[in-house]
Design a protein around this motif. Structure first.
Motif, PDB file in Angstrom:
ATOM      1  N   ILE A 126       0.837  -1.207   0.000  1.00 23.79           N
ATOM      2  CA  ILE A 126       0.000   0.000   0.000  1.00 23.79           C
ATOM      3  C   ILE A 126       0.867   1.250   0.000  1.00 23.79           C
ATOM      4  N   LEU A 127       1.942   1.217   0.791  1.00 22.01           N
ATOM      5  CA  LEU A 127       2.779   2.404   0.941  1.00 22.01           C
ATOM      6  C   LEU A 127       3.655   2.676  -0.286  1.00 22.01           C
ATOM      7  N   ASN A 129       2.289   3.250  -3.055  1.00 24.21           N
ATOM      8  CA  ASN A 129       1.468   4.206  -3.807  1.00 24.21           C
ATOM      9  C   ASN A 129       0.845   5.285  -2.941  1.00 24.21           C
ATOM     10  N   HIS A 130       0.982   5.161  -1.618  1.00 20.12           N
ATOM     11  CA  HIS A 130       0.356   6.114  -0.706  1.00 20.12           C
ATOM     12  C   HIS A 130       1.329   6.453   0.413  1.00 20.12           C
ATOM     13  N   THR A 131       1.177   7.642   0.965  1.00 18.78           N
ATOM     14  CA  THR A 131       2.079   8.049   2.045  1.00 18.78           C
ATOM     15  C   THR A 131       1.640   7.512   3.397  1.00 18.78           C
ATOM     16  N   THR A 132       0.337   7.255   3.563  1.00 19.21           N
ATOM     17  CA  THR A 132      -0.181   6.734   4.833  1.00 19.21           C
ATOM     18  C   THR A 132      -1.183   5.619   4.580  1.00 19.21           C
ATOM     19  N   ILE A 133      -1.453   4.870   5.637  1.00 19.77           N
ATOM     20  CA  ILE A 133      -2.516   3.860   5.596  1.00 19.77           C
ATOM     21  C   ILE A 133      -3.770   4.504   6.171  1.00 19.77           C
ATOM     22  N   ASN A 134      -4.775   4.664   5.349  1.00 20.50           N
ATOM     23  CA  ASN A 134      -6.037   5.253   5.804  1.00 20.50           C
ATOM     24  C   ASN A 134      -7.180   4.638   4.999  1.00 20.50           C
ATOM     25  N   SER A 137      -6.568   4.715   1.081  1.00 18.43           N
ATOM     26  CA  SER A 137      -5.548   3.788   0.581  1.00 18.43           C
ATOM     27  C   SER A 137      -5.990   2.332   0.758  1.00 18.43           C
ATOM     28  N   GLU A 140      -8.504   1.596  -2.102  1.00 15.81           N
ATOM     29  CA  GLU A 140      -7.817   1.390  -3.377  1.00 15.81           C
ATOM     30  C   GLU A 140      -7.103   0.043  -3.407  1.00 15.81           C
ATOM     31  N   TYR A 141      -6.548  -0.351  -2.275  1.00 18.77           N
ATOM     32  CA  TYR A 141      -5.889  -1.666  -2.207  1.00 18.77           C
ATOM     33  C   TYR A 141      -6.919  -2.780  -2.406  1.00 18.77           C
ATOM     34  N   SER A 265       3.877   7.186   8.242  1.00 22.70           N
ATOM     35  CA  SER A 265       2.905   6.380   7.492  1.00 22.70           C
ATOM     36  C   SER A 265       1.602   6.195   8.257  1.00 22.70           C
TER      37      SER A 265
END
Length: 329
Positions: A126-127, A129-134, A137, A140-141, A265
């Motif tokens: 996930i990280l 393509n994204h700066t944080t896990i929320n 994100s 989208e995953y 993250s």
């Protein structure tokens, strides 16, 4: 049968399942329904077909006066977080949600890709393509892995509800969240929890229902899914505020923001709610999130992702309208 069939008799029968007249009228019948048809057997027969279709009912049991009304039989269902002394499972809620799952499966074309068992592999992916896990994100995953996700809370009043459901349909899992929590971090945790069930192999067919998602579970699989969700969202920042006593909301936010800087993250709202999870500090946490604006419509966010990925042209007018109504899109 059709000579004495009236909408009033159907409403009486449906009420035995907790489906009151207003709910049936607004959700079971099409928008063009005219109450002048209520006592015309040919119209009631057609209306019964729509009711059965939208509300996942066995049509014969609805129409035949001597038969007990029932929902269509679901796949094998695994209930989690259930008090063994209380046999009142959320069957009505399950039936309504399962119908929505049917429609989502029909309206989406995605290929399920098995998830890694190791939560850190998912986090790393996930990280990329994204700066944080929320919530965003995670959504989208899920969709990238062929897992459709929706939010549904369009239940009749006084219906026993549940927090989340996974249902295998067409060889792929679909996740439905039902919590009315407004905080995206809370729905992100619920979604991560359901992902944990899938990744850890807790459900390979049928349906799994989380009646509640709580920290004090005595179910090993629930504990595993909670740990998975916590690791996915927070990495090394689980309980990173410890048991520190906070004077007020500003004090809590200050320390949560500092930890978010140290753990880039991780979202601030996840840290705040994680602290409440460990310390039962929900009042402080909710007021803190209100203060800094973490009150986006997480339910709408989930269903907007779904709406963008549904092939709406595949639905007939009634199913189209029903999905629009119950998903709020």
């Amino acid at each position: 049968m059709t000579e004495t069939l009236t909408m009033s008799s159907l409403y009486d029968k449906l009420s035995k399942l907790g489906l009151n007249q207003d709910y049936v009228r607004n959700n079971g019948l099409p928008s063009w329904w005219n109450d002048e048809l209520n006592n015309k057997s040919y119209g009631v027969l057609e209306g019964a077909g729509y009711i059965a279709d939208n509300l996942n009912l066995d049509l014969k049991s609805l129409l035949v006066a001597e038969e007990e009304i029932k929902f269509n039989s679901p796949p094998h269902t695994k209930f989690k977080q259930h008090n063994s002394q209380n046999k009142d499972h959320p069957y009505v809620a399950q039936a309504l949600v399962s119908r929505v799952v049917d429609l989502i499966a029909y309206g989406t074309e995605v290929n399920f890709k098995p998830l890694p068992v190791n939560v850190n592999e998912i986090r790393t992916e996930i990280l990329k393509n994204h700066t944080t896990i929320n919530l965003i994100s995670l959504l989208e995953y899920c969709w990238s892995k062929g897992i459709a996700v929706a939010h549904f809370s369009h239940f009749p009043e006084n219906t026993k509800k549940f927090a989340g459901l996974i249902q295998w349909q067409f060889s792929r899992p679909i996740i439905i969240l039902t919590s009315k929590q407004k905080y995206s971090a809370r729905l992100a945790f619920d979604l991560a929890h359901e992902l944990g069930h899938l990744a850890l192999g807790h459900l390979k067919e049928g349906i799994l229902i989380d009646e509640k998602i709580e920290s004090d579970s005595n179910d090993n699989e629930e504990d595993e899914a909670n740990k998975f969700a916590t690791q996915l969202l927070l990495g090394d920042c689980d309980n990173c505020l410890g048991d520190k006593q906070f004077h007020n909301n500003d004090h809590l936010l200050k320390h949560a923001r500092n930890k978010a800087i140290e753990n880039p993250s991780v979202e601030v709202d996840s840290i705040v709610l994680n602290n409440a999870w460990h310390n039962n500090n929900w009042g402080f946490a909710q007021k803190a999130l209100d203060k800094i604006g973490f009150t986006v419509d997480a339910q709408q966010t989930i269903n907007e992702y779904l709406a963008d990925r549904l092939d709406w042209d595949k639905f007939n007018d009634e199913n189209y309208q029903y999905l629009e109504k119950v998903l709020g899109v």
